[in-house]
Design a protein around this motif. Structure first.
Motif, short mmCIF file in Angstrom:
data_model
loop_
_atom_site.label_atom_id
_atom_site.label_comp_id
_atom_site.label_asym_id
_atom_site.label_seq_id
_atom_site.Cartn_x
_atom_site.Cartn_y
_atom_site.Cartn_z
N ARG A 95 11.42 48.81 -53.39
CA ARG A 95 10.91 49.04 -52.03
C ARG A 95 11.37 50.41 -51.52
N THR A 96 12.63 50.75 -51.80
CA THR A 96 13.15 52.05 -51.39
C THR A 96 12.39 53.17 -52.09
N VAL A 98 9.40 53.20 -53.03
CA VAL A 98 8.07 53.32 -52.42
C VAL A 98 8.17 53.97 -51.04
N ARG A 99 9.21 53.65 -50.29
CA ARG A 99 9.36 54.15 -48.92
C ARG A 99 9.77 55.61 -48.88
N VAL A 100 10.68 56.01 -49.76
CA VAL A 100 11.24 57.36 -49.70
C VAL A 100 10.19 58.46 -49.85
N GLY A 102 7.14 58.54 -48.92
CA GLY A 102 6.41 58.64 -47.66
C GLY A 102 7.23 59.37 -46.60
N GLU A 103 8.51 59.08 -46.54
CA GLU A 103 9.39 59.76 -45.60
C GLU A 103 9.53 61.24 -45.96
#
Length: 114
Positions: A95-96, A98-100, A102-103
């Motif tokens: 999940r991290t 995938v999120r990083v 985008g950030e």
């Protein structure tokens, strides 16, 4: 993810290697991820390239620990090639991952990549 992917793709097209993988080796893990274990001839047909070339790329991927040969119940002489286990990543790790991006993309949104 799309904009980040396109930026990375441009760098790859400009000849910059990702983790030392040649352009020829990269499709091997991609195919196996999409389709599961395959034989070398199946990979060659899927990419419309020679079995010999695919075999060299599989050998390179195996030397890097990305893939491994396993017995093929349907054909004794043509082993199946599969991805090696992905390590000890947890669901939270994925999940991290995938999120990083985008950030990061938000942080660099103003940067021109041309």
């Amino acid at each position: 993810m799309g904009p980040l992917y396109r930026r990375v793709q441009r760098k790859v097209e400009q000849g910059e290697a990702i983790e030392g993988l040649s352009v020829g080796v990269r499709p091997v893990p991609d195919l196996l991820h999409k389709h599961g274990p395959m034989t070398v001839p199946q990979m060659g047909r899927a990419q419309a390239i020679s079995r010999q070339f695919v075999q060299r790329m599989v050998n390179d991927a195996a030397a890097r620990g990305l893939v491994e040969s396993i017995p093929n119940p349907a054909h004794q002489r043509s082993s199946l090639i599969r991805l090696t286990p992905g390590g000890d990543l947890t669901d939270a790790d994925v999940r991290t991952c995938v999120r990083v991006p985008g950030e990061m993309l938000k942080l660099f949104d103003h940067v021109d990549v041309n």
